[in-house]
Scaffold this motif. Structure first.
Motif, mmCIF file in Angstrom:
data_model
loop_
_atom_site.group_PDB
_atom_site.id
_atom_site.type_symbol
_atom_site.label_atom_id
_atom_site.label_comp_id
_atom_site.label_asym_id
_atom_site.label_seq_id
_atom_site.Cartn_x
_atom_site.Cartn_y
_atom_site.Cartn_z
ATOM 1 N N ALA A 29 0.834 -1.204 0.000
ATOM 2 C CA ALA A 29 0.000 0.000 0.000
ATOM 3 C C ALA A 29 0.870 1.257 0.000
ATOM 4 O O ALA A 29 0.588 2.220 -0.728
ATOM 5 C CB ALA A 29 -0.929 -0.006 1.218
ATOM 6 N N ARG A 30 1.935 1.238 0.794
ATOM 7 C CA ARG A 30 2.845 2.392 0.807
ATOM 8 C C ARG A 30 3.499 2.583 -0.551
ATOM 9 O O ARG A 30 3.693 3.718 -1.015
ATOM 10 C CB ARG A 30 3.899 2.218 1.895
ATOM 11 N N ALA A 31 3.851 1.478 -1.205
ATOM 12 C CA ALA A 31 4.481 1.576 -2.525
ATOM 13 C C ALA A 31 3.523 2.184 -3.543
ATOM 14 O O ALA A 31 3.901 3.077 -4.321
ATOM 15 C CB ALA A 31 4.945 0.198 -2.985
ATOM 16 N N TYR A 32 2.286 1.716 -3.555
ATOM 17 C CA TYR A 32 1.297 2.289 -4.471
ATOM 18 C C TYR A 32 1.047 3.766 -4.150
ATOM 19 O O TYR A 32 0.962 4.612 -5.054
ATOM 20 C CB TYR A 32 -0.020 1.518 -4.381
ATOM 21 N N GLU A 33 0.920 4.096 -2.870
ATOM 22 C CA GLU A 33 0.680 5.491 -2.481
ATOM 23 C C GLU A 33 1.822 6.396 -2.920
ATOM 24 O O GLU A 33 1.597 7.496 -3.431
ATOM 25 C CB GLU A 33 0.488 5.570 -0.970
ATOM 26 N N ALA A 34 3.056 5.929 -2.738
ATOM 27 C CA ALA A 34 4.208 6.737 -3.133
ATOM 28 C C ALA A 34 4.245 6.947 -4.639
ATOM 29 O O ALA A 34 4.499 8.061 -5.127
ATOM 30 C CB ALA A 34 5.501 6.072 -2.654
ATOM 31 N N VAL A 35 3.990 5.894 -5.386
ATOM 32 C CA VAL A 35 4.003 6.005 -6.845
ATOM 33 C C VAL A 35 2.916 6.960 -7.327
ATOM 34 O O VAL A 35 3.163 7.831 -8.180
ATOM 35 C CB VAL A 35 3.837 4.607 -7.476
ATOM 36 N N LEU A 36 1.729 6.831 -6.790
ATOM 37 C CA LEU A 36 0.633 7.694 -7.229
ATOM 38 C C LEU A 36 0.841 9.141 -6.796
ATOM 39 O O LEU A 36 0.474 10.074 -7.518
ATOM 40 C CB LEU A 36 -0.692 7.161 -6.689
ATOM 41 N N ALA A 37 1.456 9.327 -5.618
ATOM 42 C CA ALA A 37 1.695 10.690 -5.145
ATOM 43 C C ALA A 37 2.809 11.375 -5.924
ATOM 44 O O ALA A 37 2.745 12.574 -6.198
ATOM 45 C CB ALA A 37 2.032 10.665 -3.655
ATOM 46 N N ALA A 80 2.246 9.381 -14.763
ATOM 47 C CA ALA A 80 2.986 8.342 -15.488
ATOM 48 C C ALA A 80 2.481 6.951 -15.120
ATOM 49 O O ALA A 80 2.376 6.062 -15.974
ATOM 50 C CB ALA A 80 4.479 8.453 -15.183
ATOM 51 N N ALA A 81 2.153 6.737 -13.836
ATOM 52 C CA ALA A 81 1.716 5.424 -13.383
ATOM 53 C C ALA A 81 0.380 5.020 -13.978
ATOM 54 O O ALA A 81 0.091 3.822 -14.117
ATOM 55 C CB ALA A 81 1.632 5.400 -11.855
ATOM 56 N N LEU A 82 -0.444 6.013 -14.325
ATOM 57 C CA LEU A 82 -1.765 5.725 -14.864
ATOM 58 C C LEU A 82 -1.826 5.845 -16.385
ATOM 59 O O LEU A 82 -2.893 5.708 -16.978
ATOM 60 C CB LEU A 82 -2.794 6.661 -14.228
ATOM 61 N N GLN A 83 -0.660 6.018 -17.009
ATOM 62 C CA GLN A 83 -0.578 6.199 -18.455
ATOM 63 C C GLN A 83 -0.195 4.878 -19.128
ATOM 64 O O GLN A 83 0.268 3.936 -18.479
ATOM 65 C CB GLN A 83 0.466 7.285 -18.766
ATOM 66 N N GLY A 125 8.291 -3.163 -20.603
ATOM 67 C CA GLY A 125 8.133 -3.090 -19.160
ATOM 68 C C GLY A 125 8.793 -1.871 -18.555
ATOM 69 O O GLY A 125 9.647 -1.212 -19.165
ATOM 70 N N ASP A 126 8.398 -1.573 -17.319
ATOM 71 C CA ASP A 126 8.949 -0.432 -16.596
ATOM 72 C C ASP A 126 10.450 -0.599 -16.411
ATOM 73 O O ASP A 126 10.902 -1.641 -15.915
ATOM 74 C CB ASP A 126 8.263 -0.331 -15.226
ATOM 75 N N PRO A 127 11.263 0.395 -16.777
ATOM 76 C CA PRO A 127 12.717 0.259 -16.649
ATOM 77 C C PRO A 127 13.166 -0.036 -15.225
ATOM 78 O O PRO A 127 14.110 -0.821 -15.016
ATOM 79 C CB PRO A 127 13.248 1.614 -17.139
ATOM 80 N N GLY A 128 12.510 0.594 -14.240
ATOM 81 C CA GLY A 128 12.900 0.350 -12.854
ATOM 82 C C GLY A 128 12.664 -1.084 -12.432
ATOM 83 O O GLY A 128 13.495 -1.680 -11.728
ATOM 84 N N SER A 178 0.226 -7.301 -29.386
ATOM 85 C CA SER A 178 -1.074 -7.688 -29.929
ATOM 86 C C SER A 178 -2.008 -8.234 -28.858
ATOM 87 O O SER A 178 -3.224 -8.286 -29.066
ATOM 88 C CB SER A 178 -0.893 -8.747 -31.022
ATOM 89 N N ALA A 179 -1.446 -8.644 -27.717
ATOM 90 C CA ALA A 179 -2.260 -9.256 -26.662
ATOM 91 C C ALA A 179 -2.827 -8.220 -25.706
ATOM 92 O O ALA A 179 -4.031 -8.172 -25.465
ATOM 93 C CB ALA A 179 -1.422 -10.280 -25.892
ATOM 94 N N ASP A 180 -1.950 -7.380 -25.133
ATOM 95 C CA ASP A 180 -2.450 -6.415 -24.139
ATOM 96 C C ASP A 180 -1.649 -5.108 -24.108
ATOM 97 O O ASP A 180 -1.763 -4.344 -23.149
ATOM 98 C CB ASP A 180 -2.460 -7.054 -22.740
ATOM 99 N N LEU A 181 -0.850 -4.863 -25.119
ATOM 100 C CA LEU A 181 0.007 -3.670 -25.220
ATOM 101 C C LEU A 181 1.124 -3.680 -24.183
ATOM 102 O O LEU A 181 2.299 -3.575 -24.509
ATOM 103 C CB LEU A 181 -0.802 -2.377 -25.102
ATOM 104 N N HIS A 182 0.755 -3.785 -22.903
ATOM 105 C CA HIS A 182 1.757 -3.822 -21.837
ATOM 106 C C HIS A 182 1.072 -4.242 -20.548
ATOM 107 O O HIS A 182 -0.150 -4.148 -20.395
ATOM 108 C CB HIS A 182 2.435 -2.458 -21.651
ATOM 109 N N THR A 183 1.881 -4.711 -19.606
ATOM 110 C CA THR A 183 1.390 -5.037 -18.272
ATOM 111 C C THR A 183 1.065 -3.738 -17.535
ATOM 112 O O THR A 183 1.772 -2.735 -17.716
ATOM 113 C CB THR A 183 2.452 -5.854 -17.518
ATOM 114 N N PRO A 184 0.002 -3.693 -16.715
ATOM 115 C CA PRO A 184 -0.407 -2.436 -16.087
ATOM 116 C C PRO A 184 0.752 -1.641 -15.472
ATOM 117 O O PRO A 184 1.515 -2.156 -14.652
ATOM 118 C CB PRO A 184 -1.400 -2.900 -15.017
ATOM 119 N N THR A 185 0.852 -0.389 -15.880
ATOM 120 C CA THR A 185 1.962 0.476 -15.480
ATOM 121 C C THR A 185 2.026 0.664 -13.979
ATOM 122 O O THR A 185 3.110 0.562 -13.373
ATOM 123 C CB THR A 185 1.823 1.846 -16.169
ATOM 124 N N VAL A 186 0.908 0.924 -13.350
ATOM 125 C CA VAL A 186 0.917 1.227 -11.923
ATOM 126 C C VAL A 186 1.394 0.030 -11.110
ATOM 127 O O VAL A 186 2.121 0.193 -10.117
ATOM 128 C CB VAL A 186 -0.478 1.711 -11.456
#
Length: 405
Positions: A60-68, A73-76, A82-85, A278-286
């Motif tokens: 939860a802290r990780a998601y909160e930090a990313v969204l804050a 970018a996380a919702l784009q 995949g995410d470089p990090g 062709s399947a899903d473009l990418h795994t969810p960014t967030v």
């Protein structure tokens, strides 16, 4: 009134489903889980990580930090690879376990199950031969079945594929690839020792087939010495250009995040990326960014250590109760890690036929026959020990014993 009831009587029937959809059956495990989902049932059927061990607060802290800090970018949309990090953090974890890896050699997938689908699409032509262990991870039979592969079982002993039999199959069947789970295999829980891994890698090098190593359970070791990945032995044997490694964060972080990865040579990795587009473009960014943040801010290895301790206690509870739960003459293995014990009832028993009786006693398991590509052994069964506490396991085994009373 249903839409079908309003169709004119002269209207033609819709076109048929594809032959692949008609030919490939559903997962026996998933079907059992659907019928045993009642809370009163103690289930040894599903390989579900213990939910009380999820680090909900840390994630939860990780998601909160990313969204804050990087919410836009996380919702784009993101890159397919995949995410470089997350790719960099995954590469670092692989290197720490003895497999030097560049982030550019990794493709982030929506669970390692998607990685299998990408590989099958990129590598397998209809009619190609694919070798699998016997018994084998059930979902891989669906994946390669949809690709139109001809599946052949490799005879196995308690240590994995029989090298002589494997060599003979490669010579006679000219397979495209060998799929294997060398560490804490699903469904048997067995682990391929170092010498056997060397032999398999050597055959891949000499014979020229692709070697696909699936490693979702490797970090869940409770005892014994860690064995280098089969992919590492492939590199030593000169087969790095045909070795593929699949991994997942599902068993050590959270399966609901659906984060896996694929490590492959450049040309194959690029082909898999095109298939994924062709399947899903990418795994969810967030999800990717939150996992990368979790790996940066939290100690995943310490968390895995806690999981190992709990799972070891649960394995021991299952093993301690099996002599009283199963009929005389039954046998089972003692896995050094992972999630499963493989058991065999005495000759004449049929685990699938016994399952409804077990469910009537409010306990469940997975019959072993569906895991076999060759001749099924109806007396086998897979028991998962990770989802329930030792007390619940003991009660489940008491219920299971009633099935054989």
């Amino acid at each position: 009134m249903s839409p079908s009831s309003t169709r004119p009587r002269s209207a033609a029937a819709p076109p048929a489903l594809s032959s692949r959809a008609a030919a490939v059956g559903g997962s026996a495990v998933r079907e059992i889980l659907a019928t045993t989902a009642r809370p009163e049932i103690i289930s040894f059927a599903g390989g579900l990580p213990a939910p009380e061990l999820f680090d909900v607060a840390g994630l939860a802290r990780a998601y909160e930090a990313v969204l804050a800090e990087a919410g836009s970018a996380a919702l784009q949309y993101s890159t397919t690879e995949g995410d470089p990090g997350l790719r960099a953090a995954t590469a670092d974890r692989l290197a720490a376990r003895g497999l030097p890896t560049e982030p550019e050699s990794l493709l982030v997938t929506s669970g390692s199950q998607q990685a299998l689908t990408l590989l099958a699409t990129a590598l397998v032509e209809p009619g190609d031969t694919v070798l699998v262990e016997d018994p084998c991870y059930l979902a891989v039979l669906q994946v390669f079945g949809f690709a139109g592969a001809r599946l052949l079982p490799v005879p196995c002993d308690e240590y994995g594929p029989d090298l002589e039999a494997l060599d003979d199959l490669i010579t006679s069947a000219r397979p495209k690839l060998l799929y294997t789970v060398p560490t804490f295999q699903n469904p048997t829980g067995r682990t391929m020792p170092a010498r056997r891994r060397e032999g398999v890698a050597g055959l891949a090098a000499r014979r020229g087939l692709w070697l696909v190593e699936d490693d979702p359970y490797g970090e869940l070791r409770f005892e014994g010495e860690e064995v280098p990945r089969l992919t590492a032995y492939a590199a030593e044997a000169g087969a790095a250009d045909r070795a593929v490694l699949l991994g997942s964060f599902s068993k050590v972080m959270a399966p609901g995040m659906r984060l896996g990865w694929l490590r492959a040579p450049e040309e194959l990795l690029r082909a898999c990326a095109v298939v994924k587009q062709s399947a899903d473009l990418h795994t969810p960014t967030v999800n990717q960014m939150a996992a990368a943040r979790y790996l940066s801010d939290c100690d995943l290895d310490a968390h895995i250590g806690r999981i190992r301790e709990v799972y070891r206690e649960r394995r021991d509870a299952l093993l301690a109760g099996l002599p009283q739960a199963l009929p005389d003459g039954s046998g089972w293995n003692r896995p050094e890690g992972g999630m499963f014990v493989w058991a065999r009832l005495p000759d004449g028993h049929d685990a699938a036929a016994l399952l409804p009786e077990a469910v009537a006693h409010e306990v469940a398991f997975v019959p072993g026959a569906p895991f076999h590509v060759g001749t099924p052994d109806p007396a086998t069964m897979r028991l998962s020990f990770v989802t329930h506490t030792p007390d619940e396991i003991a009660e489940g085994l008491r219920r299971l014993a009633k099935t054989f009373a």
